[in-house]
Motif scaffolding. Structure first.
Motif, short mmCIF file in Angstrom:
data_model
loop_
_atom_site.label_atom_id
_atom_site.label_comp_id
_atom_site.label_asym_id
_atom_site.label_seq_id
_atom_site.Cartn_x
_atom_site.Cartn_y
_atom_site.Cartn_z
N LEU A 96 0.84 -1.19 0.00
CA LEU A 96 0.00 0.00 0.00
C LEU A 96 0.88 1.25 0.00
CD1 LEU A 96 -2.59 -1.07 2.72
CD2 LEU A 96 -2.79 -1.34 0.24
N SER A 97 0.39 2.30 -0.61
CA SER A 97 1.12 3.57 -0.57
C SER A 97 1.06 4.15 0.83
CB SER A 97 0.52 4.55 -1.58
OG SER A 97 -0.78 4.92 -1.19
N LEU A 98 2.06 4.96 1.18
CA LEU A 98 2.08 5.57 2.50
C LEU A 98 0.89 6.50 2.70
CD1 LEU A 98 5.89 6.26 2.91
CD2 LEU A 98 4.51 4.76 4.32
N ALA A 99 0.44 7.13 1.63
CA ALA A 99 -0.74 7.98 1.75
C ALA A 99 -1.97 7.17 2.16
CB ALA A 99 -1.00 8.69 0.42
N LEU A 100 -2.14 6.00 1.55
CA LEU A 100 -3.28 5.15 1.90
C LEU A 100 -3.13 4.60 3.32
CD1 LEU A 100 -5.88 3.83 1.03
CD2 LEU A 100 -4.57 1.98 -0.02
N VAL A 101 -1.90 4.26 3.71
CA VAL A 101 -1.66 3.81 5.09
C VAL A 101 -2.06 4.89 6.08
CG1 VAL A 101 0.13 3.16 6.74
CG2 VAL A 101 0.15 2.17 4.45
N GLY A 102 -1.70 6.14 5.78
CA GLY A 102 -2.08 7.23 6.67
C GLY A 102 -3.58 7.41 6.77
N ILE A 103 -4.28 7.27 5.66
CA ILE A 103 -5.74 7.41 5.67
C ILE A 103 -6.39 6.29 6.48
CG2 ILE A 103 -7.79 7.37 4.22
CD1 ILE A 103 -6.12 8.75 2.05
N GLU B 74 14.74 5.04 5.22
CA GLU B 74 13.29 5.12 5.41
C GLU B 74 12.91 6.00 6.60
OE1 GLU B 74 10.70 3.89 3.67
OE2 GLU B 74 12.06 3.22 2.10
N SER B 75 13.73 5.96 7.64
CA SER B 75 13.40 6.73 8.83
C SER B 75 13.64 8.22 8.63
CB SER B 75 14.21 6.23 10.03
OG SER B 75 15.60 6.39 9.79
N LEU B 76 14.66 8.58 7.85
CA LEU B 76 15.00 9.98 7.68
C LEU B 76 14.24 10.64 6.53
CD1 LEU B 76 18.84 9.88 8.39
CD2 LEU B 76 17.00 10.60 9.91
N ARG B 77 13.72 9.85 5.62
CA ARG B 77 12.95 10.46 4.53
C ARG B 77 11.44 10.39 4.81
NH1 ARG B 77 10.49 7.62 0.42
NH2 ARG B 77 10.48 5.35 0.62
N ALA B 78 11.08 10.05 6.02
CA ALA B 78 9.65 9.96 6.37
C ALA B 78 8.97 11.29 6.09
CB ALA B 78 9.52 9.59 7.85
N PHE B 79 7.88 11.23 5.36
CA PHE B 79 7.18 12.45 4.98
C PHE B 79 5.67 12.24 4.87
CE2 PHE B 79 5.31 14.98 1.53
CZ PHE B 79 5.56 16.26 2.00
N ASP B 80 5.27 11.20 4.15
CA ASP B 80 3.86 11.03 3.77
C ASP B 80 2.94 10.96 4.98
OD1 ASP B 80 5.88 9.64 2.00
OD2 ASP B 80 4.22 9.79 0.58
N LEU B 81 3.30 10.12 5.95
CA LEU B 81 2.40 9.88 7.07
C LEU B 81 2.17 11.15 7.89
CD1 LEU B 81 3.65 6.38 8.31
CD2 LEU B 81 1.66 6.91 6.89
N LYS C 21 0.14 17.92 8.40
CA LYS C 21 1.12 18.70 7.63
C LYS C 21 2.41 18.95 8.42
CE LYS C 21 -2.30 21.00 4.75
NZ LYS C 21 -2.09 20.06 3.63
N GLY C 22 2.72 18.05 9.35
CA GLY C 22 4.00 18.11 10.05
C GLY C 22 4.12 19.24 11.05
N ILE C 23 3.04 19.63 11.67
CA ILE C 23 3.10 20.69 12.68
C ILE C 23 2.50 20.15 13.98
CG2 ILE C 23 2.99 22.55 10.99
CD1 ILE C 23 0.03 22.82 11.53
N ASN C 24 2.61 20.96 15.03
CA ASN C 24 2.00 20.63 16.32
C ASN C 24 2.47 19.28 16.85
OD1 ASN C 24 0.37 20.97 18.56
ND2 ASN C 24 -1.45 20.12 17.58
N GLY C 25 3.81 19.15 16.96
CA GLY C 25 4.38 17.94 17.54
C GLY C 25 4.85 16.91 16.55
N LEU C 26 4.67 17.16 15.25
CA LEU C 26 5.09 16.19 14.23
C LEU C 26 6.11 16.80 13.27
CD1 LEU C 26 1.93 14.16 13.20
CD2 LEU C 26 4.00 13.33 14.29
N GLU C 27 6.91 17.73 13.73
CA GLU C 27 7.90 18.34 12.85
C GLU C 27 8.97 17.31 12.47
OE1 GLU C 27 7.14 19.46 15.85
OE2 GLU C 27 6.13 21.39 15.57
#
Length: 336
Positions: free
Chosen positions: A158-165, A268-275, A281-287
């Protein structure tokens, strides 16, 4: 050379035949023009693609990190002038000021570095051992191993976008599966897994570990299938149990797979982006550094030079553990 050899050579010359094989390098075949063209194409095209899509962008990013540029207009050779408005002071060389600002006055930088290191630690200490455990259990031929292998590998497909959804529905406050199981679906006691800055990073790491463990499982399964079965038989004959056989016999043999898993885990750990971008959008504790790079280069601010500096920092952070690991591995091999 004996008289017989001289006679054979002379006879071969008179008959127009080539010189004896003893006078040529045996096992060496001269490449024809066609062979050279084929080799050049097979090596040249991947090399050009690698240069075009990896090395040139990396070098360009490193150069842009020393500029103050918003992506509009051309780059100039002069140094940025102090006390000049940013809109008029664009496309100039900025030196190391982007790095200095990132480390001193950019509030999201150090939280993003810390979150990336936490992400890496979770992948190394949890996702990788979990994937290895799955691979060992499936390799032992337990009942339904094919089904378990398919189920565990499904998140990788599955794509990371679908995993996040998918996980957004599971983490939902009012109708999510987790809060429903815990009985925390009312507005007063519902757990905000993705909105709470103290919980959202760990919640997203569960999603990432769910996917990464399946990826690591497949890599270790390939390594286990390639191990010589006689090694296991010899260890059993020597009285080793299953634990000792794996750690003292099988695991050292899989050193190439361990190197691949280590490199893949760091990348994989350092290029994490999609989730994290799907979550908030990577704010409020997810920077994360990857999110900061994107928000600065293609976001509303469009600070290409500053975003490039963050990208170089991310590249250096990813290269350090990989380089140290490979150096230690090859040094042990040379010493042995």
């Amino acid at each position: 050379m004996s008289s017989t050899s001289h006679a054979d050579t002379a006879a071969a010359a008179q008959d127009g035949a080539p010189a004896p094989a003893s006078r040529r390098r045996r096992g060496v075949r001269r490449l024809s023009v066609r062979d050279r063209v084929v080799v050049g194409v097979l090596l040249g095209i991947p090399l050009l693609l690698d240069l075009a899509f990896v090395w040139f962008p990396a070098i360009g990013t490193a150069l842009l990190s020393f500029t103050k540029w918003n992506g509009v207009g051309s780059l100039h050779t002069q140094t940025c002038k102090p006390n000049v408005p940013s809109i008029l002071n664009n496309g100039c060389w900025y030196g190391v000021q982007n790095y200095h600002q990132a480390a001193t006055i950019y509030p999201e930088f150090w939280p993003a570095v810390r979150h990336n290191l936490i992400w890496l630690a979770v992948f190394v200490l949890i996702a990788t051992p979990l994937g290895m455990l799955f691979a060992v259990l499936i390799d032992r031929g337990i009942r339904g191993s094919r089904m378990y292998q398919s189920i565990l590998f499904l998140p990788v497909m599955l794509s990371l976008a679908l995993v996040g959804i998918i996980w957004e529905f599971m983490y939902s406050q009012n109708y999510g599966l987790i809060n429903t199981v815990l009985g925390r679906t009312s507005d007063s006691n519902a757990i905000d897994w993705l909105g709470n800055p103290h919980l959202n990073l760990w919640s997203v790491l569960v999603e990432a570990t769910w996917r990464q463990s399946g990826y690591v499982m497949v890599l270790y399964l390939a390594g286990l299938k390639a191990v010589d079965p006689t090694l296991r038989e010899a260890a059993l004959m020597d009285g080793a149990n299953a634990w000792q056989t794996f750690w003292r016999v099988i695991f050292p043999v899989m050193k190439p797979i361990n190197i691949v898993v280590m490199v893949v885990t760091v990348i994989e750990s350092l290029r994490a982006f999609d989730l994290v971008y799907i979550t908030n959008k990577g704010i409020n504790g997810l920077e994360l550094l990857s999110v900061l790079v994107t928000s600065n280069i293609v976001g509303e601010t469009q600070r290409v030079g500053f975003g490039s500096a963050l990208g170089v920092v991310l590249l250096v952070i990813s290269l350090v553990p990989i380089s140290v690991f490979l150096y230690q591995t090859f040094r042990r091999e040379e010493a042995s």
